[in-house]
Design a protein around this motif. Structure first.
Motif, PDB file in Angstrom:
ATOM      1  N   GLU A   1       3.669   1.880  -1.393  1.00 18.66           N
ATOM      2  CA  GLU A   1       4.673   1.800  -2.386  1.00 18.66           C
ATOM      3  C   GLU A   1       3.423   1.927  -3.848  1.00 18.66           C
ATOM      4  OE1 GLU A   1       6.752  -1.892  -3.440  1.00 18.66           O
ATOM      5  OE2 GLU A   1       7.993  -2.175  -1.931  1.00 18.66           O
ATOM      6  N   GLU A   2       2.212   1.932  -3.642  1.00 15.44           N
ATOM      7  CA  GLU A   2       1.032   1.913  -4.248  1.00 15.44           C
ATOM      8  C   GLU A   2       0.410   3.054  -4.418  1.00 15.44           C
ATOM      9  OE1 GLU A   2       0.968   0.090  -6.963  1.00 15.44           O
ATOM     10  OE2 GLU A   2       2.481  -0.704  -7.029  1.00 15.44           O
ATOM     11  N   CYS A   3       0.346   3.442  -2.889  1.00 15.88           N
ATOM     12  CA  CYS A   3      -0.815   4.986  -2.627  1.00 15.88           C
ATOM     13  C   CYS A   3       0.070   6.151  -2.066  1.00 15.88           C
ATOM     14  CB  CYS A   3      -1.912   4.266  -1.701  1.00 15.88           C
ATOM     15  SG  CYS A   3      -2.781   2.907  -2.405  1.00 15.88           S
ATOM     16  N   SER A   4       0.520   5.687  -0.394  1.00 17.83           N
ATOM     17  CA  SER A   4       1.354   6.585  -0.374  1.00 17.83           C
ATOM     18  C   SER A   4       1.686   5.890   1.584  1.00 17.83           C
ATOM     19  CB  SER A   4       0.489   7.759   0.135  1.00 17.83           C
ATOM     20  OG  SER A   4      -0.748   7.870   1.353  1.00 17.83           O
TER      21      SER A   4
ATOM     22  N   LEU B   1       0.173  -1.299   0.165  1.00 12.48           N
ATOM     23  CA  LEU B   1       0.112  -0.131   0.175  1.00 12.48           C
ATOM     24  C   LEU B   1       0.393   0.888   0.215  1.00 12.48           C
ATOM     25  CD1 LEU B   1      -2.975  -0.958   2.394  1.00 12.48           C
ATOM     26  CD2 LEU B   1      -3.213  -0.789   0.030  1.00 12.48           C
TER      27      LEU B   1
ATOM     28  N   ALA C   1      -1.326   5.125   4.107  1.00 12.38           N
ATOM     29  CA  ALA C   1      -1.647   4.088   3.318  1.00 12.38           C
ATOM     30  C   ALA C   1      -1.764   3.051   4.189  1.00 12.38           C
ATOM     31  CB  ALA C   1      -1.974   3.714   2.409  1.00 12.38           C
TER      32      ALA C   1
ATOM     33  N   TRP D   1      -4.438   3.745   7.359  1.00 14.49           N
ATOM     34  CA  TRP D   1      -5.454   3.156   6.884  1.00 14.49           C
ATOM     35  C   TRP D   1      -6.315   1.511   7.216  1.00 14.49           C
ATOM     36  CZ3 TRP D   1      -8.721   7.378   7.887  1.00 14.49           C
ATOM     37  CH2 TRP D   1      -8.014   8.347   7.300  1.00 14.49           C
TER      38      TRP D   1
END
Length: 128
Positions: free
Chosen positions: A92-95, A90, A98, A101
């Protein structure tokens, strides 16, 4: 007081703290990082303290040891082993936040489960 009565607010605190944790960690301020980690450990302690007594009480005496052992260890493997992999993906892909969350989502799942389970503190160990 009852084990469930402690687990429920601990899980609710985890829902909120997950959103706060990673932004505090990202500040780079040592004091705020200590606050972030202290809050996470407080949340964990509020839940894990009574959970060790609560979990065995959810099973009848005939299967108590196996039920508690399997569920506790399966939860540890699925939650403890998978979480770092999910949070890393998460981040790496989002922020980086994440991960918080994800922690909030898992705490919300824990809260829903705790609300669905019965309170066992007033029951005799043979009644369960």
């Amino acid at each position: 007081m009852g084990r469930r009565r402690l687990i429920i607010p601990g899980a609710a605190f985890g829902v909120v703290w997950g959103a706060v944790l990673f932004p505090l960690l990202d500040t780079g301020n040592y004091l705020l990082i200590a606050v972030a980690l202290s809050g996470a450990l407080l949340c964990m302690g509020i839940i894990y303290g009574p959970a060790d007594a609560y979990l065995p009480e959810l099973f009848s005496t005939r299967v108590r040891y196996s039920g508690a052992g399997v569920s506790y260890n399966l939860g540890g493997v699925l939650g403890g082993a998978a979480a770092p992999l999910v949070v890393t993906a998460l981040a790496e892909e989002c922020s980086p936040s994440a991960g918080g969350w994800f922690m909030s989502a898992m705490a919300l799942l824990s809260l829903v489960c705790a609300l669905a389970l019965p309170e066992t503190s007033a029951k005799s160990l043979d009644e369960v």
